[in-house]
Design a protein around this motif. Sequence first.
Motif, PDB file in Angstrom:
ATOM      1  N   ALA A  67     -20.993  18.736   5.352  1.00 44.41           N
ATOM      2  CA  ALA A  67     -19.985  17.691   5.534  1.00 44.41           C
ATOM      3  C   ALA A  67     -20.527  16.373   5.002  1.00 44.41           C
ATOM      4  O   ALA A  67     -21.686  16.026   5.247  1.00 44.41           O
ATOM      5  CB  ALA A  67     -19.623  17.549   7.006  1.00 44.41           C
ATOM      6  N   GLY A  69     -21.292  12.383   4.653  1.00 39.57           N
ATOM      7  CA  GLY A  69     -21.493  11.312   5.621  1.00 39.57           C
ATOM      8  C   GLY A  69     -20.520  10.157   5.421  1.00 39.57           C
ATOM      9  O   GLY A  69     -19.923   9.993   4.366  1.00 39.57           O
ATOM     10  N   LEU A  73     -14.771  14.478   9.774  1.00 42.38           N
ATOM     11  CA  LEU A  73     -14.618  15.886   9.466  1.00 42.38           C
ATOM     12  C   LEU A  73     -13.480  16.448  10.319  1.00 42.38           C
ATOM     13  O   LEU A  73     -13.426  16.207  11.523  1.00 42.38           O
ATOM     14  CB  LEU A  73     -15.916  16.631   9.767  1.00 42.38           C
ATOM     15  N   THR A  93     -23.939  21.273  15.376  1.00 47.00           N
ATOM     16  CA  THR A  93     -24.858  20.828  14.336  1.00 47.00           C
ATOM     17  C   THR A  93     -25.594  22.045  13.790  1.00 47.00           C
ATOM     18  O   THR A  93     -25.482  23.150  14.342  1.00 47.00           O
ATOM     19  CB  THR A  93     -25.869  19.818  14.905  1.00 47.00           C
ATOM     20  N   TYR A 116     -14.409  14.955  13.907  1.00 46.76           N
ATOM     21  CA  TYR A 116     -15.755  14.493  14.272  1.00 46.76           C
ATOM     22  C   TYR A 116     -16.270  13.548  13.197  1.00 46.76           C
ATOM     23  O   TYR A 116     -16.221  13.870  12.002  1.00 46.76           O
ATOM     24  CB  TYR A 116     -16.708  15.690  14.422  1.00 46.76           C
ATOM     25  N   VAL A 118     -18.876  11.968  10.941  1.00 49.34           N
ATOM     26  CA  VAL A 118     -20.167  12.382  10.386  1.00 49.34           C
ATOM     27  C   VAL A 118     -20.867  11.144   9.844  1.00 49.34           C
ATOM     28  O   VAL A 118     -20.424  10.549   8.858  1.00 49.34           O
ATOM     29  CB  VAL A 118     -19.975  13.422   9.265  1.00 49.34           C
ATOM     30  N   SER A 121     -24.563  12.779   5.721  1.00 50.96           N
ATOM     31  CA  SER A 121     -24.265  14.128   5.221  1.00 50.96           C
ATOM     32  C   SER A 121     -25.183  15.155   5.874  1.00 50.96           C
ATOM     33  O   SER A 121     -26.403  14.953   5.948  1.00 50.96           O
ATOM     34  CB  SER A 121     -24.435  14.179   3.694  1.00 50.96           C
ATOM     35  N   PHE A 124     -23.036  21.698   9.206  1.00 51.64           N
ATOM     36  CA  PHE A 124     -22.469  21.989  10.512  1.00 51.64           C
ATOM     37  C   PHE A 124     -22.094  23.457  10.573  1.00 51.64           C
ATOM     38  O   PHE A 124     -21.945  24.128   9.555  1.00 51.64           O
ATOM     39  CB  PHE A 124     -21.228  21.124  10.769  1.00 51.64           C
ATOM     40  N   SER A 147     -12.296  16.858   4.701  1.00 51.54           N
ATOM     41  CA  SER A 147     -12.718  15.480   4.865  1.00 51.54           C
ATOM     42  C   SER A 147     -12.087  14.695   3.732  1.00 51.54           C
ATOM     43  O   SER A 147     -11.813  15.242   2.657  1.00 51.54           O
ATOM     44  CB  SER A 147     -14.250  15.368   4.816  1.00 51.54           C
TER      45      SER A 147
END
Length: 347
Positions: A67, A69, A73, A93, A116, A118, A121, A124, A147
């Motif tokens: 994912a 940063g 997400l 995680t 969620y 993030v 990066s 997950f 995302s």
Amino acid sequence: MSTCARRFFFVALLILLHCRAIPFAFGAVSETEPNNQLSQPNLIQCGDTVLCANLPIGDFDHYRFLAPGGDTLYCRTFACGDDNTNTYIALFTDDCQCVAYDFSNSGPMYYSTVGYWVQESAYFRLRVMRGDQVYDADSTYSLCVSSRTPVAEDFDYCETARVVPSFPYWDEGDTYYKADNIGTPAPDVFYFFHQPVQSDVLLEVCSAFNARVQIIQYCMGGYLDDADEGCENGATLVSYDLPAGDYYVIVEGMTDMDFGEYTIEIAPYFPDCPAPRYLILFPVGGQPALDWLDAPFADYYVILQSPQADGPFEYLDISPISYYVDPTGFAADRRFYQVITVCAWSR
């Protein structure tokens, strides 16, 4: 409109409706077993949609993805047709710490949604599970992981390798304007795949430029095998008895002047799926119970039944474990059973 065209249109419409937050290219992938444990997830990419996965009672499906940063997400389950499966989802995680979950059907109907933030990066893992234990309830779902910010798609760094979701795998790519991350002075492209069992693996890169292909165990190290001759000016590599585990593949030129377009095939030669052994039948609570020795590497088992010992046998149910109780009881038309073992590579 042809059947194939209608199916593609339907798939694209589903993705657009449920993943419309994604401003970049999507991918439609399949769920494959075994993925019942957090330690054995399907490898997907942020932006992928898993279409029409199966989730029988007692099953868990797990996925792993990178994912980006600085963005939120989103993970959503939704129907693959007219079903209405009751799903729960939990986000972990990469070291298996739960950070978000939805056990209250926040998605459409009985489906689920989590969001969620993030910060940096990172990888997950996502678990999808049943929110009910009703045998005749719906058991399929689709999943969108998205995302607003795309993960880097050049795949020229080991940390952002292109994920190989299933086998056999084939891809077209190029090394134009890519970074030189490792190996020769030529630009690189990375792939990441999970080997479920020990087997021989074929890697073939076909290219007009002088290319080589290499297998490593982890980013920037753990050299295992390579080849620089084979298809056209590319390379054909057979890695024998490659153990189960995670691996990276590097495609690169032999000199800094060797770059261009290529195709790659990754095809493990998996062993035969073992058959269940010592099938026995006995009553449990007035119902027929089947038991057998667990087959190594088994994905799940298909239960067949017939009113005659010599068949024909028809599908009855599936079991994720090497034990099954027929909820219909000792009906006159359900006296004979067969069990077929299904492995991820035999489907």
